[in-house]
Motif scaffolding. Structure first.
Motif, short mmCIF file in Angstrom:
data_model
loop_
_atom_site.label_atom_id
_atom_site.label_comp_id
_atom_site.label_asym_id
_atom_site.label_seq_id
_atom_site.Cartn_x
_atom_site.Cartn_y
_atom_site.Cartn_z
N TYR A 36 -41.38 -16.45 66.47
CA TYR A 36 -41.41 -18.51 66.35
C TYR A 36 -42.58 -18.98 67.61
CZ TYR A 36 -38.88 -19.10 61.80
OH TYR A 36 -38.60 -18.92 60.85
N GLN A 38 -44.14 -21.85 69.79
CA GLN A 38 -44.10 -23.93 69.79
C GLN A 38 -44.57 -23.96 71.02
OE1 GLN A 38 -40.09 -25.99 71.17
NE2 GLN A 38 -40.45 -27.45 70.31
N ARG A 43 -43.99 -28.51 66.87
CA ARG A 43 -42.19 -28.04 66.75
C ARG A 43 -42.92 -26.96 66.29
NH1 ARG A 43 -42.53 -31.29 60.89
NH2 ARG A 43 -42.89 -33.09 62.35
N LEU A 44 -41.41 -26.10 65.90
CA LEU A 44 -41.22 -24.86 66.08
C LEU A 44 -41.77 -24.39 64.40
CD1 LEU A 44 -39.80 -22.30 67.74
CD2 LEU A 44 -37.83 -22.89 66.37
N LEU A 46 -43.16 -20.48 62.71
CA LEU A 46 -43.28 -19.36 62.03
C LEU A 46 -44.63 -18.64 62.64
CD1 LEU A 46 -41.54 -16.18 62.04
CD2 LEU A 46 -42.67 -17.19 59.09
N TYR A 86 -39.96 -17.94 70.46
CA TYR A 86 -39.25 -16.93 70.42
C TYR A 86 -38.68 -16.14 68.91
CZ TYR A 86 -37.84 -21.61 72.11
OH TYR A 86 -37.90 -22.48 73.37
N LEU A 98 -31.04 -17.62 61.46
CA LEU A 98 -31.19 -17.00 62.06
C LEU A 98 -31.05 -17.02 63.24
CD1 LEU A 98 -34.90 -18.01 62.15
CD2 LEU A 98 -34.20 -16.13 61.10
N PHE A 100 -31.68 -16.71 67.55
CA PHE A 100 -32.40 -16.53 68.29
C PHE A 100 -32.90 -16.27 69.70
CE2 PHE A 100 -36.31 -19.22 65.71
CZ PHE A 100 -35.41 -19.74 64.73
N TYR B 35 -29.56 -26.48 63.65
CA TYR B 35 -29.64 -25.64 64.98
C TYR B 35 -29.40 -26.72 66.16
CZ TYR B 35 -31.78 -21.78 62.18
OH TYR B 35 -32.21 -21.01 61.48
N PRO B 43 -32.38 -21.72 69.74
CA PRO B 43 -31.96 -23.03 68.45
C PRO B 43 -30.51 -21.66 68.82
CG PRO B 43 -34.42 -22.63 68.23
CD PRO B 43 -34.39 -21.84 69.39
N GLU B 102 -40.31 -18.87 54.42
CA GLU B 102 -39.52 -18.99 56.42
C GLU B 102 -38.99 -20.27 55.92
OE1 GLU B 102 -44.01 -20.03 56.60
OE2 GLU B 102 -42.70 -21.22 58.57
N PHE B 105 -39.16 -26.24 60.09
CA PHE B 105 -38.49 -26.85 61.31
C PHE B 105 -39.20 -28.08 61.14
CE2 PHE B 105 -35.12 -24.04 63.82
CZ PHE B 105 -35.67 -22.94 63.05
N GLY B 106 -38.14 -29.53 61.46
CA GLY B 106 -38.62 -30.80 61.66
C GLY B 106 -39.63 -30.75 63.94
N PRO B 107 -39.36 -31.84 63.95
CA PRO B 107 -39.54 -32.24 65.11
C PRO B 107 -37.96 -32.07 65.98
CG PRO B 107 -39.67 -34.30 64.06
CD PRO B 107 -39.20 -32.98 63.27
#
Lengths: 110, 114
Positions: A36, A38, A43-44, A46, A86, A98, A100, B35, B43, B102, B105-107
């Motif tokens: 992943y 960022q 935002r994070l 894939l 990540y 997941l 990390f 998370y 996370p 997949e 993710f949010g902010p």
């Protein structure tokens, strides 16, 4: 318990240089591995997953079960690759969580 | 914006207070994850919903934490009697039901407990 280790907190390279971000895992089964990314103020998201065997933005990663590694590589770094990366693992047990690693900041200097 | 949204984006609270965060997943996603991320770490998984059912909970999720997804759409994460150690970024993610999809993710919601 499963664990993902990213030994480098910061990796600084010059533009055009090769990049390798290390990821090692400990898990007794057959995990699914992910990278992943960022970018700053985003935002994070894939980047790639080992089962897809794709090259995304010039990055590749090969799962080495013997060495329990999933290193991320790119032959020629670009400034826009600067980000937090990540490595993550999903178990083969049906669990959705997941796990990390702690992340590596890649800094590509001009 | 059709991505995962979280509200609020920032929350400052005093120790001992209760806080609640909301996550709105991508509309067709039936899986939702929470998370927690502390400074310098990746996370850490807290909990997972498939539709309205909470199917996984981490040992990290103490009894002060509770999550709900009442109608299988948005989710809330409540922390009761907050402690300074709860200060972190709380991330929500969602995915489609198929195994290979997949997590988006949010902010995140940044919580600071003073």
């Amino acid at each position: 318990a499963q664990r993902v280790t990213q030994p480098e907190k910061l990796l600084s390279v010059f533009k055009g240089a090769p990049v390798e971000l290390k990821c090692n895992y400990s898990y007794s089964g057959s995990p699914e591995l992910f990278w992943y990314v960022q970018y700053s103020r985003q935002r994070l998201q894939l980047l790639l997953r080992h089962i897809s065997r794709e090259s995304i933005k010039g990055f590749t990663a090969d799962l080495n079960k013997g060495e329990t590694s999933f290193h991320l590589k790119k032959p020629f770094a670009q400034e826009e690759d600067s980000a937090m990366y990540y490595c993550a693992l999903k178990e083969d047990t049906g669990r959705r969580a997941l796990t990390f690693g702690s992340g590596t900041r890649l800094q590509v200097q001009p | 914006d059709t991505g995962v949204s979280q509200d609020p984006r920032h929350k400052i609270t005093k120790r001992g207070q209760n806080v609640t965060f909301r996550c709105d997943p991508i509309s067709e996603h039936n899986r939702l994850y929470w998370y927690r991320q502390t400074l310098g770490q990746g996370p850490e998984f807290l909990t997972y919903f498939q539709n309205e059912a909470q199917l996984e909970k981490s040992r990290l999720l103490s009894d002060r934490f509770s999550a709900e997804r009442p109608k299988g759409s948005f989710s809330t994460l409540e922390i009761q009697r907050t402690e300074q150690g709860d200060s972190a970024m709380y991330l929500c993610a969602s995915s489609l039901g198929a195994a290979l999809h997949e997590q988006y993710f949010g902010p995140g919601t940044r919580l600071t407990v003073t």
